[in-house]
Scaffold this active site. Structure first.
Site, PDB file in Angstrom:
ATOM      1  N   ASP A   1      -5.135 -41.794  15.533  1.00  0.00           N
ATOM      2  CA  ASP A   1      -4.702 -41.565  14.166  1.00  0.00           C
ATOM      3  C   ASP A   1      -5.220 -42.789  13.427  1.00  0.00           C
ATOM      4  OD1 ASP A   1      -3.342 -41.565  11.727  1.00  0.00           O
ATOM      5  OD2 ASP A   1      -1.813 -40.252  12.577  1.00  0.00           O
ATOM      6  N   HIS A   2      -6.332 -42.641  12.718  1.00  0.00           N
ATOM      7  CA  HIS A   2      -7.016 -43.856  12.261  1.00  0.00           C
ATOM      8  C   HIS A   2      -6.191 -44.678  11.279  1.00  0.00           C
ATOM      9  CE1 HIS A   2      -8.389 -41.245   8.930  1.00  0.00           C
ATOM     10  NE2 HIS A   2      -8.324 -42.363   8.244  1.00  0.00           N
TER      11      HIS A   2
ATOM     12  N   HIS B   1      -0.939 -38.590   9.822  1.00  0.00           N
ATOM     13  CA  HIS B   1      -0.890 -39.865   9.101  1.00  0.00           C
ATOM     14  C   HIS B   1       0.477 -40.126   8.474  1.00  0.00           C
ATOM     15  CE1 HIS B   1      -5.039 -39.655   9.796  1.00  0.00           C
ATOM     16  NE2 HIS B   1      -5.384 -38.969   8.738  1.00  0.00           N
TER      17      HIS B   1
END
Lengths: 283, 502
Positions: free
Chosen positions: B194-195, B257
């Site tokens: 999950d960047h 996110h």
């Protein structure tokens, strides 16, 4: 000057680069208490720049100057200045000025350019140069994203008729009028003539049309009855007569343009007395 | 056994963590992610000498291309997207270990060829059989690639599997994917990206909360009035219609996110900063969230409008989108974390496409001062204290406090104390992918999501989406370039609150 910036993203990047500019002992502290947006058609640019330069030190803020250029090819064209003021030993504060030229159709939806650039959570003020085009989307859109509209009705043609559009937006946005501020020395002076002034029927104002109509509107709305207005043109307020008798001149000097705007930027609440005066000026 | 003595010469030297020698295999190497994020990140890691000395990258994708063409294409990507200056020597060192294999992901022979190539590289460069597999591929190809990788597991060395989102499209599919993964990989070998978790400011939230004594005592229902999390994008769906039509904002942003940002904001202090301690605390938050009722969720879809002064198309007019589409491009919700710390404290969240600006923020709004003696004078100038964490852009933290305006009398106004990363630390911020790729090579899963977190997130999404299937929304319901549908404002107005102003 660096190449013009053509998108909000480029403007953002440029600003953060300028803030981090090495050279100062400590990194610049961004100090801001508001976003100040100014709608400045080409013919007003010079006057506006003068006022802005007198403002920065007193009101650390982000200023967005919108310059509509509807006759040019569509596009955005912006530049950014970060001005640094020494605050105390080794520290500096900076204020940001973003000038955006809205070309062609981009001039039609300025709110969508301003909104990404507003400082989050801080009050937003809009200074509109000249008579706002009430009802047009470009203006109405901007009114919806700011907390306070600042005009100077001295710049308007066709007074008092032009006040009509203004009176209609009072419930949507708080309005400040620099012309009203220019009567601020005179109002306490006239108020000191109470109770004699209660009977007044005629007011003669030598000053700008805006000042004349606003003072007359003020008297009418405060006294709750009609007061007749006679107006002698002058570029500033130099005399008031009540029923043919000159009112005493108020003490002190008239404040300058930057001071007047600066004072309006300190206010946050609706000025009901002003609103009533505008309504009574149109009648 | 020989006694291992610590090397006394290393004392006082700052030894950076360097990963073991390994091969990074990127599936989906012709895709956008590889070009825009992965290679620029690899280059920046190489630039800072953070990659192992014995290192190779193998790109696998369907596009026919040879090693040199692949190198050339990635060189251009690095030149245009990397945050560091381009240096030939850095690039040459990286390019030397680059290979490309054109393969259909369902073609077992091709994957056999891959296994052969990897063994060759092991012998040639001494990468010791260590592998990082990066799956930047569509879900349809996922199954066969994972199976093949499982079957070709090598005798020596470690292997790690990096999985890009979306991990499933609901709880059932996520569990199915996980079963396939579990058959061949241990959970400790799986790194779900999950960047957002790789972003400096998100990690700074942990530093802010747990390295400072002053915030944690007030970080609870007693002092916090509510929390607002905004993930706003001004862009539309670009060319991702096919994916977005299926996903919508709820799967694209909310499921991963947004819930991760919320978990990090609400979690209890972990006992240490190891992967499992941190993730144990996050998953507790996700478990404590109950399904919001239909009145607590607002969905929206953008119509025509203006962005930066330019007229833009409505969602239904975008290329590849169904003209009758009911896909959500905006979601707002009121969520509760039902535990001792947060009971009755609402978390208002909103996310969407084509909003007026790009902005990700977490705002902690504290309760008002109980009896400000200045009430009349302060008028509208005084707001409650807000701690704002800017995740992007302008990374930083700011605290809104009431202060006296200089001059006569006592006039109170809200001012912001800003801490901007760009100003305080002069070093550039690393891109999220640099951090995450490096962590995966090092085997540190702290910033990756564990399967139980993913499942909890899907449970919440499934429950919300189930309620949606019952009616047909009147879309579009917000013009592009505005802050979402009016009902999103009502969601807060009902509680006597409003979204943070902009």
């Amino acid at each position: 000057m660096a190449a013009a910036l053509t998108s909000v993203r480029e403007i953002e990047r440029q600003m953060s680069e300028l803030r981090a500019e090495p050279g100062a002992g400590a990194p610049y502290q961004r100090t801001s208490v508001m976003t100040h947006t100014a709608w400045v058609p080409e013919e007003w640019v010079e006057a506006a720049e003068d006022v802005l330069s007198g403002l920065a030190e007193r009101h650390p803020s982000r200023t967005i100057v919108l310059i509509p250029q509807p006759n040019q090819e569509d596009g955005l064209d912006a530049d950014v200045d970060v001005d640094v003021y020494p605050a105390s030993e080794g520290r500096a504060i900076c204020t940001e000025t973003i000038r955006v030229r809205l070309k062609g159709r981009r001039a039609g939806a300025p709110a969508s350019v301003v909104e990404p650039l507003l400082l989050p959570d801080l009050p937003a003020f809009l200074r509109w140069r000249g008579l706002p085009p009430f009802g047009e989307t470009s203006f109405e859109g901007l009114v919806d994203v700011v907390d306070r509209l600042i005009v100077d009705s001295t710049e308007w043609p066709a007074l008092p008729r032009s006040y009509r559009g203004l009176a209609e937006i009072f419930d949507r946005v708080i309005v400040s009028d620099i012309a009203w501020a220019r009567t601020s020395r005179w109002r306490p002076q006239l108020a000191s003539l109470w109770p004699r002034i209660a009977q007044v029927e005629r007011i003669r104002v030598k000053g700008t049309a805006a000042q004349a109509h606003l003072l007359a509107g003020w008297l009418r709305s405060r006294l709750g009855r009609d007061v007749e207005l006679e107006h002698d043109e002058s570029d500033r307020l130099v005399g008031v007569e009540l029923d043919g008798k000159a009112a005493p001149f108020p003490p002190g000097d008239a404040p300058g343009a930057a001071d007047l705007l600066s004072e309006e930027l300190d206010r946050f609440t609706r000025d009901r007395v002003y609103e009533d005066a505008v309504r009574a000026a149109v009648r | 056994m020989a006694t291992t003595q610590e090397n006394p010469l290393l004392e006082g030297l700052q030894v950076r963590r360097t990963p073991d020698p390994c091969i990074l295999v990127i599936f989906g190497a012709s895709g956008d992610l590889t070009k825009r994020k992965l290679f620029p990140a690899l280059y920046s890691l190489a630039f800072r000498r953070l990659l192992p000395e014995k290192f190779a990258v193998v790109g696998v994708a369907r596009t026919e291309e040879n090693d040199d063409e692949f190198r050339e294409r990635m060189k251009e990507a690095v030149q245009s997207s990397a945050r560091d200056e381009f240096r030939d020597d850095v690039w040459e060192a990286l390019a030397e270990g680059m290979r490309y294999i054109a393969a259909d992901f369902n073609d077992h022979d091709a994957l056999n060829r891959l296994a052969g190539t990897l063994t060759e590289i092991d012998e040639e460069l001494g990468t010791e059989g260590n592998r990082v597999y990066y799956l930047a591929i569509p879900p349809s190809a996922f199954e066969s690639v994972v199976r093949d990788l499982g079957e070709h597991s090598q005798a020596t060395g470690w292997r790690r599997l990096i999985v890009e989102k979306p991990f499933g499209h609901d709880l059932t599919s996520a569990r199915h994917l996980n079963e396939i993964v579990e058959e061949h990989f241990d959970e400790s070998e799986v790194f779900r990206i999950d960047h957002y978790l790789g972003k400096e400011t998100v990690q700074n939230m942990l530093a802010l909360r747990f390295a400072n004594g002053i915030f944690e005592p007030i970080w609870n229902r007693q002092f916090v009035d509510h929390v607002q999390i905004t993930v706003a994008e001004s862009i539309g769906i670009e060319a991702r219609a096919q994916y977005y039509e299926q996903a919508g904002a709820i799967r694209d942003i909310f499921q991963n996110h947004l819930l991760q940002l919320l978990a990090i904001t609400a979690m209890e202090p972990p006992i240490d900063f190891t992967a499992d301690s941190v993730r144990n605390e996050k998953v507790k938050v996700l478990r404590a969230m109950h399904t919001p009722g239909p009145k607590s969720v607002v969905r929206g879809q953008y119509g025509r409008g203006y962005i930066e002064g330019e007229e833009v198309a409505g969602y239904r007019e975008e290329d590849g989108v169904d003209p009758q589409s009911t896909t959500d491009t905006y979601v707002a919700a009121k969520l509760y974390v039902d535990n001792w710390r947060w009971a009755d404290t609402p978390f208002y969240v909103r996310m969407g496409k084509r909003l007026p600006r790009r902005e990700t923020t977490i705002a902690i709004e504290f309760k008002r001062a109980p009896h400000p003696p200045f009430e009349e004078l302060a008028a509208e100038g005084l707001q409650p204290n807000v701690l704002l964490v800017h995740v992007q852009p302008d990374e930083g933290v700011s605290l809104a406090i009431g202060a006296k305006v200089p001059g006569q009398g006592i006039n109170i106004r809200t001012v912001h104390m800003d801490f901007l990363y760009g100003g305080a630390f002069r070093t550039g911020l690393p891109e999220a992918y640099e951090r995450l790729i490096l962590d995966a090579m090092l085997g540190d899963a702290t910033l990756f999501t564990r399967i139980d977190e993913v499942e909890e997130q899907w449970k919440l999404v499934d429950a919300i989406v189930a309620a949606w299937s019952r009616d047909r929304p009147a879309f579009p319901n917000y013009p592009a370039g505005t802050w979402g549908p009016p009902s999103a404002n009502e969601l807060l107005a009902r509680d006597g609150r409003s979204w943070r102003r902009h």
